[in-house]
Design an enzyme around this catalytic site. Structure first.
Site, PDB file in Angstrom:
ATOM      1  N   GLU A 162       0.890  -1.276  -0.008  1.00 60.62           N
ATOM      2  CA  GLU A 162       0.057  -0.038  -0.143  1.00 60.62           C
ATOM      3  C   GLU A 162       0.777   1.303   0.047  1.00 60.62           C
ATOM      4  O   GLU A 162       1.934   1.249   0.796  1.00 60.62           O
ATOM      5  CB  GLU A 162      -0.806   0.099   1.130  1.00 60.62           C
ATOM      6  CG  GLU A 162      -2.048   0.876   1.208  1.00 60.62           C
ATOM      7  CD  GLU A 162      -2.535   1.100  -0.050  1.00 60.62           C
ATOM      8  OE1 GLU A 162      -3.445   0.217  -0.399  1.00 60.62           O
ATOM      9  OE2 GLU A 162      -2.308   2.331  -0.803  1.00 60.62           O
ATOM     10  N   LYS A 221       8.389  -1.458  -2.327  1.00 59.67           N
ATOM     11  CA  LYS A 221       7.800  -0.757  -1.301  1.00 59.67           C
ATOM     12  C   LYS A 221       8.771  -0.378  -0.237  1.00 59.67           C
ATOM     13  O   LYS A 221       8.789   0.915   0.212  1.00 59.67           O
ATOM     14  CB  LYS A 221       6.833  -1.692  -0.483  1.00 59.67           C
ATOM     15  CG  LYS A 221       6.280  -1.168   0.880  1.00 59.67           C
ATOM     16  CD  LYS A 221       5.006  -0.070   0.762  1.00 59.67           C
ATOM     17  CE  LYS A 221       5.022   0.568   2.100  1.00 59.67           C
ATOM     18  NZ  LYS A 221       3.834   1.176   2.264  1.00 59.67           N
ATOM     19  N   CYS A 277       5.980   4.073   9.305  1.00 60.80           N
ATOM     20  CA  CYS A 277       6.611   3.429   8.090  1.00 60.80           C
ATOM     21  C   CYS A 277       8.124   3.561   7.926  1.00 60.80           C
ATOM     22  O   CYS A 277       8.973   2.793   7.745  1.00 60.80           O
ATOM     23  CB  CYS A 277       5.879   3.602   6.658  1.00 60.80           C
ATOM     24  SG  CYS A 277       4.497   2.618   6.789  1.00 60.80           S
TER      25      CYS A 277
END
Ligand code: UDX
Ligand code: UDX
Length: 463
Positions: A162, A221, A277
């Site tokens: 995501e 990612k 993150c």
């Protein structure tokens, strides 16, 4: 396979908004979001959609539209797994706090629990999608657990990272720059990829849906987040040089951002990046590089974190120095506690670390954040385990009005770039403060000239 039932394990900042948008855009698909946390599920099901547990602009409207129609929140994990054709895993993967890789590697215990649970329950073939950011090659581990503990049914593992940013989750989900889907190169793997492509194709143009192998997807990612964080650390490094030399980092950022090869985004100097993150993913990257013996690669990326820690420490040191080398018993107002604007998420927020430093100097911190509760502020400080929670509560108070938070303060630290801060009556704030009144603008959002004309002593980042 035509998909009619999806389940997502993990109703957090990623799982919740992502599933809400899938449900809104795919009314023919039943989407069930499950979570072990009963309180969180109850909040997602709250009759008043303003009480859903995650604040994101536009999210409550989408939940109001889809909930009960084809969007469901539940704690019945087993039933949801049993019924779904596609299962997204969107549980948290914090940095390990114990054992091998402590402080660096991702803790995969929740992922493994999910895999074992899916294996136990599944009675027909399933597509399992990694949504959580994971170290490269996690899919292999998930596959091994599924194949070895399952009921003989077939599993396909896809990686579908995501890229949404908090605060803009809904627009990012509605208009993604790209959707990335990694899968096995076998015929079954390609079929599984196509099933997920078909879900996204309900609203995402085909040329924005990329398919790769699983490893490329997982590593992309981590790489995307490392590159984004690197830009911030790069501009923050320049901010310190600007402060020493008389250049203005805002001007430098503007000048370099107009170079189309560099581009204007993610060049805002700040008190440091936060969020769940960036730090976690870079530490993860560093750990992976080290585990392959790539020490130069590891050191290169670790520097992004070192610079970020330095930027936070530098900010608190500068505050103390400017306030005549002592903040003991001084009231310092914090405007903002969230790690960025338009979210109630505080994970790794710079504000936590600045507060920690200032409490060590015995300051009294007064916090105002439009979306963060006083309970959360104290929990964030307690989590650091620097001191007892009694001591934290003795030094930190939250206010529901910015004017009260700033009343009789010696200084204000702006730590989140909430738009409302710009619109405040700064003359009124100034009148209520101790003099000289200082503003440390950790986000470079306030109007320096206007504040200085009122009488404030203003310090931004990098000017
Ligand atoms: C998390 C990770 O932080 C991120 O790296 C990843 O990309 C996606 O998942 P987020 O959604 O922000 O992001 O996490 P969080 O808000 O903590 O939500 C995770 C949820 O999973 C929690 O509500 C937790 O209760 C739930 N959970 C966790 C389960 O339902 N089962 C578990 O076994 C573990
Ligand atoms: C990030 C990535 O952007 C997203 O693609 C990924 O899926 C998850 O991690 P997020 O952490 O939600 O998203 O927010 P982001 O907008 O990237 O901001 C991260 C931190 O960097 C914030 O603390 C923000 O204030 C800070 N930041 C951002 C800066 O200091 N300067 C900038 O120019 C941009």
């Amino acid at each position: 396979m035509s998909i009619t039932k999806i389940c997502c394990i993990g109703a957090g900042y990623v799982g919740g908004p992502t599933m809400a948008v899938i449900a809104q855009k795919c009314p023919h698909i039943q989407v069930t979001v499950v979570d072990l946390n009963e309180e969180r599920i109850a909040a997602w099901n709250d009759e008043n959609v303003d009480n859903i547990p995650i604040y994101e602009p536009g999210l409550s409207d989408i939940v109001a539209e889809a909930r009960g129609r084809n969007l469901f929140f539940s704690t019945n994990v087993e039933k949801a797994i049993d019924e779904a054709q596609i299962i997204f895993i969107s549980v948290n993967t914090p940095t390990k706090t114990y054992g091998k890789g402590k402080g660096m590697a991702a803790d995969l215990k929740y992922i493994e629990l999910c895999a074992r649970q899916i294996a136990r329950i599944a009675k027909d073939n399933k597509i399992v999608v990694e949504k959580s950011t994971l170290p490269v090659r996690t899919a292999e581990a998930i596959k091994s657990i599924l194949d070895n503990t399952g009921n003989g049914v077939q599993f396909q593992i896809l990686s579908n990272p995501e890229f949404l940013a908090e605060g803009t989750a809904v627009t990012d989900l509605l208009n993604p720059d790209r959707i990335l889907i990694g899968g096995d190169t076998s015929v079954e793997g390609q079929k599984a990829i196509q099933s997920l492509v078909d879900v996204y194709a309900n609203w995402v143009p085909a040329d924005k849906i990329l398919t790769t192998n699983v490893w490329s997807s997982e590593l992309s990612k981590l790489t995307a987040n490392a590159f984004l964080a690197q830009r911030i650390s790069s501009v923050n490094a320049m901010s310190e040089l600007c402060e020493k030399t008389g250049a203005d980092v805002n001007e430098v950022a503007r000048a370099i951002g107009m170079d189309s090869r560099i581009g204007p985004k993610f060049l805002k100097a700040s008190v440091g990046f936060g969020g769940s993150c960036f730090q976690k993913d870079i530490l993860n990257l560093v750990y992976i590089a080290k585990s392959y013996g790539l020490n130069e690669v590891a050191d290169y990326w670790e520097q992004v974190i070192i610079m970020n820690d330095h930027q936070k420490r530098r900010f608190s040191n500068k505050m103390v120095q400017t306030l005549y080398n002592t903040v003991a018993d001084k009231k310092i107002a914090f405007l903002g506690w969230a790690f960025k604007k338009d979210t109630n998420d505080t994970r790794e927020s710079a504000a936590i670390y600045i507060a920690d430093d200032l409490i060590n100097e015995q300051a009294q911190i007064a916090v105002y954040d439009p979306k963060v509760s006083s309970k959360k502020v104290l929990a964030d400080l307690d989590y650091l385990e620097t001191r007892t929670s009694e001591k934290n509560s003795a030094n930190v108070t939250s206010f529901s009005s910015p004017y009260e938070a700033c009343a009789s303060a010696h200084a204000i630290a702006v730590l989140t770039e909430w738009d409302e801060f710009i619109a405040y009556d700064w003359q009124k704030i100034y009148d209520g403060m101790q003099k000289p009144a200082f503003v440390f603008d950790g986000r470079n959002i306030l109007n320096r000239v206007a504040l200085e004309s009122i009488g404030f002593i203003y310090q931004g980042i990098g000017s």
